[in-house]
Scaffold this active site. Structure first.
Site, mmCIF file in Angstrom:
data_model
loop_
_atom_site.group_PDB
_atom_site.id
_atom_site.type_symbol
_atom_site.label_atom_id
_atom_site.label_comp_id
_atom_site.label_asym_id
_atom_site.label_seq_id
_atom_site.Cartn_x
_atom_site.Cartn_y
_atom_site.Cartn_z
ATOM 1 N N ARG A 183 4.370 11.132 1.881
ATOM 2 C CA ARG A 183 5.308 11.390 2.977
ATOM 3 C C ARG A 183 6.045 12.689 2.704
ATOM 4 O O ARG A 183 6.092 13.151 1.558
ATOM 5 C CB ARG A 183 6.358 10.260 3.014
ATOM 6 C CG ARG A 183 5.748 8.873 3.051
ATOM 7 C CD ARG A 183 6.690 7.846 2.395
ATOM 8 N NE ARG A 183 6.036 6.547 2.272
ATOM 9 C CZ ARG A 183 6.284 5.506 3.068
ATOM 10 N NH1 ARG A 183 7.200 5.592 4.002
ATOM 11 N NH2 ARG A 183 5.634 4.367 2.909
ATOM 12 N N ASP A 240 10.993 10.116 5.638
ATOM 13 C CA ASP A 240 10.201 9.225 4.778
ATOM 14 C C ASP A 240 9.145 8.490 5.605
ATOM 15 O O ASP A 240 8.283 7.812 5.038
ATOM 16 C CB ASP A 240 11.098 8.222 4.036
ATOM 17 C CG ASP A 240 11.988 7.432 4.964
ATOM 18 O OD1 ASP A 240 12.727 8.057 5.755
ATOM 19 O OD2 ASP A 240 11.952 6.193 4.929
ATOM 20 N N ASN A 241 9.199 8.616 6.913
ATOM 21 C CA ASN A 241 8.173 8.007 7.756
ATOM 22 C C ASN A 241 7.224 9.066 8.316
ATOM 23 O O ASN A 241 6.533 8.823 9.300
ATOM 24 C CB ASN A 241 8.817 7.235 8.909
ATOM 25 C CG ASN A 241 9.543 5.985 8.419
ATOM 26 O OD1 ASN A 241 9.253 5.481 7.337
ATOM 27 N ND2 ASN A 241 10.484 5.502 9.192
ATOM 28 N N ARG A 263 8.999 -2.570 -0.432
ATOM 29 C CA ARG A 263 8.306 -3.838 -0.161
ATOM 30 C C ARG A 263 6.812 -3.650 0.018
ATOM 31 O O ARG A 263 6.121 -4.567 0.446
ATOM 32 C CB ARG A 263 8.877 -4.459 1.097
ATOM 33 C CG ARG A 263 8.855 -3.477 2.267
ATOM 34 C CD ARG A 263 9.022 -4.177 3.516
ATOM 35 N NE ARG A 263 9.361 -3.242 4.586
ATOM 36 C CZ ARG A 263 9.622 -3.619 5.801
ATOM 37 N NH1 ARG A 263 9.613 -4.896 6.085
ATOM 38 N NH2 ARG A 263 9.906 -2.753 6.726
ATOM 39 N N LYS A 282 1.659 -4.049 2.463
ATOM 40 C CA LYS A 282 3.054 -4.058 2.922
ATOM 41 C C LYS A 282 3.559 -5.500 2.930
ATOM 42 O O LYS A 282 2.885 -6.385 3.449
ATOM 43 C CB LYS A 282 3.104 -3.450 4.330
ATOM 44 C CG LYS A 282 4.494 -3.078 4.791
ATOM 45 C CD LYS A 282 4.424 -2.115 5.967
ATOM 46 C CE LYS A 282 5.816 -1.812 6.493
ATOM 47 N NZ LYS A 282 5.774 -0.849 7.608
HETATM 48 P P1 AMP Z 1 11.500 1.479 7.048
HETATM 49 O O1 AMP Z 1 12.669 1.416 7.965
HETATM 50 O O2 AMP Z 1 10.563 0.319 7.150
HETATM 51 O O3 AMP Z 1 10.807 2.787 7.110
HETATM 52 O O4 AMP Z 1 12.096 1.350 5.565
HETATM 53 C C1 AMP Z 1 13.007 2.273 5.002
HETATM 54 C C2 AMP Z 1 13.126 1.979 3.528
HETATM 55 O O5 AMP Z 1 13.649 0.659 3.321
HETATM 56 C C3 AMP Z 1 11.825 2.035 2.761
HETATM 57 O O6 AMP Z 1 12.108 2.576 1.507
HETATM 58 C C4 AMP Z 1 11.414 0.575 2.680
HETATM 59 O O7 AMP Z 1 10.573 0.303 1.597
HETATM 60 C C5 AMP Z 1 12.757 -0.118 2.540
HETATM 61 N N1 AMP Z 1 12.730 -1.480 3.094
HETATM 62 C C6 AMP Z 1 12.659 -1.837 4.383
HETATM 63 N N2 AMP Z 1 12.662 -3.186 4.506
HETATM 64 C C7 AMP Z 1 12.736 -3.684 3.267
HETATM 65 C C8 AMP Z 1 12.783 -5.007 2.720
HETATM 66 N N3 AMP Z 1 12.740 -6.088 3.493
HETATM 67 N N4 AMP Z 1 12.867 -5.124 1.385
HETATM 68 C C9 AMP Z 1 12.906 -4.046 0.590
HETATM 69 N N5 AMP Z 1 12.891 -2.790 1.034
HETATM 70 C C10 AMP Z 1 12.801 -2.594 2.350
HETATM 71 MG MG MG Z 2 9.367 3.621 6.210
#
Ligand code: AMP
Ligand code: MG
Length: 484
Positions: A181, A250-251, A91, A111
């Site tokens: 990352r 990944d974070n 996203r 974002k």
């Molecule tokens: P996060 O928990 O934000 O670090 O996200 C983990 C993964 O999920 C990453 O690859 C994000 O891009 C994906 N992601 C999180 N929220 C969304 C969303 N609403 N739509 C698409 N991908 C998402």
């Molecule tokens: Mg993330």
């Protein structure tokens, strides 16, 4: 309109092997409005006189500047200990990289920019709540002198998005030296894309660790530097009482920035085992586990370097982690109690204070801040009021006063050191929550006020005094949703 962003783009990531990204055009959010901007981040980017409208247009996905080549990055990663090969920017889009007149390179990452090939089941959007949380936390950490990504602005919309309840979509313009990352390296290693991995490692050295290029083994030197930066970043988190909440690989940024803000918490009352992510039912990312998880993540990264470095080289770099962490942590904690150069013997003194704080649930930031006004003659300090067991605190104070008598530091210098090391203002969850509730009603005054005061966390700012109060009952132990 374009003149306010007098930028030169140099999109180096887009020149990496194309398995590392997909080109995607942002999907704009409807009716964009500026919620908040960071003027000092704008300065960093050499933006002059941006209007609310121009920020809203360019950072809501509505318009692109010449030179932007938006792309979604492909990476993988270990989430809660399990490898997930399906990750990537789901996203967010890297709009481009600018090089400022000062020759600084900044990634501009939008974002909440809509669907990408890596969106999986997601909608490609970010909600206003989480965008404000990321904006405030990253700017707050920066002003606490903690390595972090930055944020230029948050843009709101009236577009509904569905999480536990209906919310609205927003975008955040994230600014960072890089969005690389640990997961980028894991992706190429575990999918056996060896040439691309070598290119990525060389790229990382060239752009982000140029000092390593001069060493006899640049790759080894790179890996060691990442170990050191990661350890240092986590030492800062532990010292300020910051729980990240989602320390998936990944974070984790390859340059050691605090990266991706989800259900984080700045500690109120001191609980070493704090779990701020209510989906983390095993407490994998509890506050006191953060140092060891940092090392766990570095082990995942080490694997990806295994074609270039020997087992011994990798192990020896990983073995430096504990020492670097400990040394930074002790230095930071030493300063928090007014010792310019903490020594090994201070570990016990510091540890005893933390144990007392944990037992009583003393407020983490207030206790340290108030300790600065300890009157050695009268044995009084506001910190004392934070403890139930005042006798135990008084006893600790005696050892502390004794230790301070060895320090070659005047009373005034001690107070100054402590006040520069112990923030008066932190982003307590309840404060963020109040600002978000107002913003969700279209009133951005509180988010802006909070941002203003968090830009000077060590200053007295008497006009904002009540923001340093203990949280009200409703604001303690708030459960923060990890949906964002
Ligand atoms: P996060 O928990 O934000 O670090 O996200 C983990 C993964 O999920 C990453 O690859 C994000 O891009 C994906 N992601 C999180 N929220 C969304 C969303 N609403 N739509 C698409 N991908 C998402
Ligand atoms: Mg993330």
């Amino acid at each position: 309109m374009q003149t306010i962003f007098d930028w030169t783009f140099d999109n180096s990531y887009a020149r990496l092997p194309d398995t590392l990204f997909s080109r995607v055009t942002p999907s704009p959010i409807s009716n964009p409005r500026l919620v908040i901007r960071s003027t000092d981040c704008a300065q960093l980017l050499e933006i002059s006189d941006s209007t609310d409208e121009s920020l809203a247009a360019y950072f809501s996905g509505e318009a692109l500047l010449d030179g932007m080549q938006p792309l979604a990055q492909k990476y993988t990663g270990h989430q809660f200990g399990a490898y997930n090969p399906e990750l990537g920017d789901g996203r967010g889009l890297l709009l481009g990289e600018i090089v400022t007149r000062n020759k600084q390179r900044w990634d501009l990452h939008l974002k909440g920019a809509g669907l990408t090939p890596y969106s999986r089941m997601g909608d490609g959007r970010a909600v206003l709540r989480s965008s404000i949380r990321e904006f405030l936390a990253s700017e707050a950490l920066f002003h606490l002198h903690i390595p972090t990504t930055r944020a230029l602005c948050v843009i709101s919309s009236d577009e509904p998005v569905y999480r536990e309840t209906q919310e609205t979509a927003a975008t955040l313009l994230r600014v960072a030296q890089t969005h690389l990352r640990f997961g980028h390296f894991e992706y190429l290693f575990h999918s056996n894309k060896k040439d691309a991995l070598r290119s990525l490692i060389d790229y990382t050295i060239e752009h982000h660790y140029p000092e390593c290029a001069k060493q006899s083994d640049p790759v080894q030197s790179l890996f060691r530097a990442v170990v050191h930066r990661t350890a240092t970043m986590i030492a800062h988190w532990q010292a300020v009482g910051f729980a990240h909440g989602v320390m998936n690989t990944d974070n984790f940024s390859i340059v050691g920035d605090t990266f991706d803000f989800g259900p984080y918490a700045f500690m109120d009352s001191f609980n070493p085992a704090l779990i701020c992510n209510h989906s983390d039912w095993q407490g994998r990312y509890a506050f006191n586990k953060q140092p060891q998880i940092g090392l766990w993540n570095l082990n995942c990264l080490a694997m990806t370097f295994s074609d270039y470095l020997s087992r011994e080289q990798l192990i020896s770099a990983l073995q430096e982690y504990d020492d670097v962490f400990h040394q930074h942590y002790m230095t930071l904690l030493g300063k928090k109690i007014g010792i310019a150069q903490a020594q090994e013997k201070d570990a016990e003194l510091i540890g005893n204070l933390l144990s007392l704080m944990a037992k009583t649930g003393a407020d983490y930031s207030r206790t340290f801040r108030f300790l600065a006004d300890l009157d050695v003659e009268k044995r009084t300090s506001r910190a004392r009021d934070e403890f139930n067991d005042v006798d135990a605190f008084d006893q600790w104070c005696e050892t502390y006063i004794d230790r301070m008598s060895d320090e070659d530091i005047s009373a005034d210098a001690r107070v100054a050191l402590m006040n520069q090391s112990n923030p008066k203002f932190i982003l307590r969850n309840y404060l963020a929550q109040q600002a978000i509730a107002d913003a969700e009603q279209g009133d951005y005054a509180e988010v802006r006020r909070l941002h203003t005061l968090l830009c000077h966390p060590f200053d007295e700012q008497p006009e904002f005094g009540h923001y340093a109060d203990l949280p009200p009952d409703w604001g303690r132990h708030m459960e923060i949703s990890c949906s964002s």
